[in-house]
Design a protein around this motif. Structure first.
Motif, mmCIF file in Angstrom:
data_model
loop_
_atom_site.group_PDB
_atom_site.id
_atom_site.type_symbol
_atom_site.label_atom_id
_atom_site.label_comp_id
_atom_site.label_asym_id
_atom_site.label_seq_id
_atom_site.Cartn_x
_atom_site.Cartn_y
_atom_site.Cartn_z
ATOM 1 N N GLN A 1 0.896 12.079 21.396
ATOM 2 C CA GLN A 1 2.149 11.914 20.653
ATOM 3 C C GLN A 1 1.825 11.627 19.193
ATOM 4 N N VAL A 2 2.485 12.366 18.298
ATOM 5 C CA VAL A 2 2.265 12.185 16.875
ATOM 6 C C VAL A 2 2.875 10.859 16.437
ATOM 7 N N ARG A 3 2.153 10.163 15.579
ATOM 8 C CA ARG A 3 2.648 8.892 15.067
ATOM 9 C C ARG A 3 2.497 8.867 13.554
ATOM 10 N N VAL A 4 3.551 8.434 12.870
ATOM 11 C CA VAL A 4 3.532 8.290 11.415
ATOM 12 C C VAL A 4 3.941 6.862 11.105
ATOM 13 N N VAL A 5 3.095 6.142 10.391
ATOM 14 C CA VAL A 5 3.343 4.726 10.134
ATOM 15 C C VAL A 5 3.253 4.451 8.635
ATOM 16 N N GLU A 6 4.321 3.883 8.082
ATOM 17 C CA GLU A 6 4.321 3.477 6.679
ATOM 18 C C GLU A 6 3.973 1.998 6.581
ATOM 19 N N SER A 7 3.409 1.627 5.457
ATOM 20 C CA SER A 7 3.141 0.226 5.178
ATOM 21 C C SER A 7 3.133 0.010 3.679
ATOM 22 N N GLY A 8 3.163 -1.259 3.268
ATOM 23 C CA GLY A 8 3.040 -1.584 1.856
ATOM 24 C C GLY A 8 4.325 -2.007 1.175
ATOM 25 N N GLY A 9 5.424 -1.965 1.872
ATOM 26 C CA GLY A 9 6.676 -2.387 1.261
ATOM 27 C C GLY A 9 6.714 -3.893 1.068
ATOM 28 N N GLY A 10 7.735 -4.359 0.372
ATOM 29 C CA GLY A 10 7.868 -5.782 0.160
ATOM 30 C C GLY A 10 8.870 -6.104 -0.922
ATOM 31 N N LEU A 11 8.871 -7.361 -1.319
ATOM 32 C CA LEU A 11 9.764 -7.867 -2.372
ATOM 33 C C LEU A 11 8.953 -8.063 -3.646
ATOM 34 N N VAL A 12 9.380 -7.412 -4.714
ATOM 35 C CA VAL A 12 8.701 -7.552 -5.996
ATOM 36 C C VAL A 12 9.732 -7.756 -7.101
ATOM 37 N N GLN A 13 9.237 -8.195 -8.243
ATOM 38 C CA GLN A 13 10.109 -8.377 -9.411
ATOM 39 C C GLN A 13 10.131 -7.090 -10.247
ATOM 40 N N PRO A 14 11.169 -6.923 -11.038
ATOM 41 C CA PRO A 14 11.210 -5.747 -11.924
ATOM 42 C C PRO A 14 9.962 -5.660 -12.795
ATOM 43 N N GLY A 15 9.461 -4.450 -12.947
ATOM 44 C CA GLY A 15 8.258 -4.214 -13.733
ATOM 45 C C GLY A 15 6.967 -4.244 -12.943
ATOM 46 N N GLU A 16 7.027 -4.724 -11.723
ATOM 47 C CA GLU A 16 5.818 -4.817 -10.921
ATOM 48 C C GLU A 16 5.506 -3.499 -10.206
ATOM 49 N N THR A 17 4.393 -3.526 -9.465
ATOM 50 C CA THR A 17 3.861 -2.330 -8.807
ATOM 51 C C THR A 17 3.727 -2.551 -7.309
ATOM 52 N N LEU A 18 3.992 -1.497 -6.555
ATOM 53 C CA LEU A 18 3.717 -1.469 -5.121
ATOM 54 C C LEU A 18 3.044 -0.157 -4.784
ATOM 55 N N ARG A 19 2.203 -0.169 -3.762
ATOM 56 C CA ARG A 19 1.631 1.076 -3.252
ATOM 57 C C ARG A 19 1.961 1.184 -1.773
ATOM 58 N N LEU A 20 2.675 2.222 -1.436
ATOM 59 C CA LEU A 20 3.002 2.506 -0.044
ATOM 60 C C LEU A 20 1.948 3.427 0.558
ATOM 61 N N SER A 21 1.703 3.232 1.848
ATOM 62 C CA SER A 21 0.778 4.088 2.582
ATOM 63 C C SER A 21 1.502 4.713 3.764
ATOM 64 N N CYS A 22 1.046 5.892 4.139
ATOM 65 C CA CYS A 22 1.619 6.623 5.263
ATOM 66 C C CYS A 22 0.458 7.225 6.042
ATOM 67 N N THR A 23 0.231 6.720 7.239
ATOM 68 C CA THR A 23 -0.890 7.196 8.050
ATOM 69 C C THR A 23 -0.352 7.944 9.267
ATOM 70 N N ALA A 24 -0.874 9.129 9.470
ATOM 71 C CA ALA A 24 -0.428 9.965 10.589
ATOM 72 C C ALA A 24 -1.578 10.172 11.561
ATOM 73 N N SER A 25 -1.236 10.251 12.828
ATOM 74 C CA SER A 25 -2.257 10.460 13.846
ATOM 75 C C SER A 25 -1.869 11.641 14.726
ATOM 76 N N ARG A 26 -2.892 12.258 15.307
ATOM 77 C CA ARG A 26 -2.734 13.352 16.268
ATOM 78 C C ARG A 26 -2.154 14.624 15.650
ATOM 79 N N ILE A 27 -2.402 14.796 14.379
ATOM 80 C CA ILE A 27 -2.085 16.067 13.739
ATOM 81 C C ILE A 27 -3.257 16.453 12.858
ATOM 82 N N ASP A 28 -3.299 17.721 12.471
ATOM 83 C CA ASP A 28 -4.266 18.164 11.478
ATOM 84 C C ASP A 28 -3.686 17.818 10.117
ATOM 85 N N PHE A 29 -3.883 16.583 9.717
ATOM 86 C CA PHE A 29 -3.209 16.030 8.537
ATOM 87 C C PHE A 29 -3.404 16.898 7.306
ATOM 88 N N SER A 30 -4.555 17.459 7.124
ATOM 89 C CA SER A 30 -4.858 18.227 5.920
ATOM 90 C C SER A 30 -3.978 19.471 5.785
#
Length: 116
Positions: A1-30
């Protein structure tokens, strides 16, 4: 079963930075495009950024110059780096890996909140 999982969200103040990630499994991701969408309360889901399997990128006008999409095929992971965040960026962010209309998969979403 294909799985796609996001992470990296959160609460930040204006002007700040976040990096989200998205990892997928059981597919030819490329072989898949990676697309990031967001949905704010009371609004429709919108496409924020995308990167093709050949690494061509595109951005919504509202995030151009502030957000950067990238991918690491060795890690089956796509990224969305979000700089200079503003309250209007507050939304649930979703990752979608897309190969075709029959082969595309969504993650469950990750909340991003930009507030003082």
């Amino acid at each position: 079963q294909v799985r796609v999982v996001e992470s990296g969200g959160g609460l930040v103040q204006p002007g700040e930075t976040l990096r989200l990630s998205c990892t997928a499994s059981r597919i030819d991701f490329s072989s898949y495009d990676v697309r990031w969408y967001r949905q704010a309360p009371g609004k429709e889901r919108e496409l924020v950024a995308s990167i093709t399997n050949r690494r061509a990128t595109s951005y919504a006008d509202s995030v151009k110059g502030r957000f950067t999409i990238s991918r690491d095929n060795a890690k089956n992971t796509g990224y969305l780096e979000m700089n200079s965040l503003v309250p209007e960026d507050t939304a649930v962010y979703y990752c979608r890996v897309f190969y075709s209309s029959n082969y595309n998969y969504w993650g469950q979403g990750t909340q991003v909140t930009v507030s003082k």
